[in-house]
Design an enzyme around this catalytic site. Structure first.
Site, PDB file in Angstrom:
ATOM      1  N   CYS A   1       0.851  -1.186   0.000  1.00  0.00           N
ATOM      2  CA  CYS A   1       0.000   0.000   0.000  1.00  0.00           C
ATOM      3  C   CYS A   1       0.888   1.238   0.000  1.00  0.00           C
ATOM      4  O   CYS A   1       1.855   1.299   0.763  1.00  0.00           O
ATOM      5  CB  CYS A   1      -0.887  -0.015   1.241  1.00  0.00           C
ATOM      6  SG  CYS A   1      -1.943   1.444   1.392  1.00  0.00           S
TER       7      CYS A   1
ATOM      8  N   HIS B   1     -10.151   1.091   1.422  1.00  0.00           N
ATOM      9  CA  HIS B   1      -9.638   2.391   1.864  1.00  0.00           C
ATOM     10  C   HIS B   1     -10.778   3.364   2.152  1.00  0.00           C
ATOM     11  O   HIS B   1     -10.700   4.180   3.066  1.00  0.00           O
ATOM     12  CB  HIS B   1      -8.772   3.030   0.769  1.00  0.00           C
ATOM     13  CG  HIS B   1      -7.312   2.726   0.893  1.00  0.00           C
ATOM     14  ND1 HIS B   1      -6.575   3.024   2.008  1.00  0.00           N
ATOM     15  CD2 HIS B   1      -6.430   2.185   0.006  1.00  0.00           C
ATOM     16  CE1 HIS B   1      -5.310   2.667   1.815  1.00  0.00           C
ATOM     17  NE2 HIS B   1      -5.197   2.153   0.616  1.00  0.00           N
TER      18      HIS B   1
ATOM     19  N   HIS C   1      -8.911  -3.632  -2.470  1.00  0.00           N
ATOM     20  CA  HIS C   1      -7.971  -2.817  -1.682  1.00  0.00           C
ATOM     21  C   HIS C   1      -8.421  -1.348  -1.665  1.00  0.00           C
ATOM     22  O   HIS C   1      -8.475  -0.723  -0.601  1.00  0.00           O
ATOM     23  CB  HIS C   1      -6.566  -2.965  -2.285  1.00  0.00           C
ATOM     24  CG  HIS C   1      -5.493  -2.191  -1.591  1.00  0.00           C
ATOM     25  ND1 HIS C   1      -4.404  -2.794  -0.985  1.00  0.00           N
ATOM     26  CD2 HIS C   1      -5.319  -0.861  -1.411  1.00  0.00           C
ATOM     27  CE1 HIS C   1      -3.627  -1.857  -0.450  1.00  0.00           C
ATOM     28  NE2 HIS C   1      -4.145  -0.674  -0.713  1.00  0.00           N
ATOM     29  N   GLU C   2      -8.771  -0.821  -2.833  1.00  0.00           N
ATOM     30  CA  GLU C   2      -9.148   0.607  -2.910  1.00  0.00           C
ATOM     31  C   GLU C   2     -10.506   0.871  -2.265  1.00  0.00           C
ATOM     32  O   GLU C   2     -10.692   1.882  -1.590  1.00  0.00           O
ATOM     33  CB  GLU C   2      -9.132   1.090  -4.365  1.00  0.00           C
ATOM     34  CG  GLU C   2      -7.774   0.981  -5.065  1.00  0.00           C
ATOM     35  CD  GLU C   2      -6.607   1.530  -4.263  1.00  0.00           C
ATOM     36  OE1 GLU C   2      -6.769   2.522  -3.521  1.00  0.00           O
ATOM     37  OE2 GLU C   2      -5.510   0.948  -4.346  1.00  0.00           O
TER      38      GLU C   2
END
Ligand code: ZN
Length: 224
Positions: free
Chosen positions: A136, A182, A178-179
């Protein structure tokens, strides 16, 4: 063991009183790639505000262009707005899928054309999971094996407000998970196998195999 000694840091100006568009305007005023926020900043732990036109189309376009430039400069394959300090539900992704063919194949990594994810949510399609080293931009220098859904259905909008409803697989599925995480205040380390935590140098020297099997045996963790 290393314990950081107390040091007076520079006072950071509170921007909380500014509107989101004023904050984005200020951020873009510096030009060039944007500074990336590192883990430890609460903005990475907040649930973002859904995007509902707060920036207007022209400023949104400039913001998206800056996110893309920052992602390329890093270099990375995804970047979420909180990673540049903006708590809005917006992320960009793009993967040119470069690397040894054997590695790309093992990871199901094919080019993911540039796109903007607005208010994305995902749900798994099926039970399959895949575990590979992942890193990351907000946790520089480190990678850890992270099990992700092999297939996800992603829903949300694009930057023009058009509905998106699409299935992603392989490495592209990993990137969008993953995004999207976030945007909910989740970092990959929250879901990673911590025994696999490796410095970038160690990954390059030891764990560049197509799969994480060798690392799992040597570092003592289970793969799904
Ligand atoms: Zn990240």
């Amino acid at each position: 063991m290393f314990v950081y000694e107390w040091q007076a840091g520079p006072m950071t100006m509170s921007t909380k009183h500014m509107s989101l568009s004023e904050r984005v305007e200020e951020l873009l005023a510096t030009g060039g790639p944007l500074p990336i926020v590192a883990a430890g900043d609460p903005v990475l732990r907040d649930v973002t505000e859904p995007y509902d036109g707060q920036l207007g189309d022209a400023l949104l376009d400039r913001f998206v262009a800056a996110l893309r430039e920052t992602m390329h400069a890093a270099p990375g394959v995804g970047l979420a707005a909180p990673q540049v300090g903006i708590p809005l539900s917006i992320a960009v992704v793009e993967d040119r899928a470069r690397g040894p063919e054997q590695v790309l194949q093992a990871r199901g990594r094919i080019p993911l054309p540039f796109r903007v994810l607005v208010n994305p949510v995902y749900e798994p399609e099926g039970e399959d999971r895949a575990a590979f080293f992942e890193g990351c931009l907000s946790v520089p220098g480190w990678q850890a094996v992270t099990a992700r859904h092999a297939r996800v259905r992603l829903r949300g909008q694009d930057e023009r407000g058009n509905a998106v409803d699409e299935v992603f697989t392989g490495w592209s599925a990993r990137i969008v998970q993953h995004e999207t995480d976030h945007l909910r205040g989740t970092l990959y380390l929250d879901v990673a196998e911590l025994r696999s935590l490796s410095a970038n140098e160690a990954v390059a020297e030891r764990w560049s195999q197509p799969t994480a099997k060798t690392a799992a045996q040597a570092l003592g963790f289970e793969l799904p």
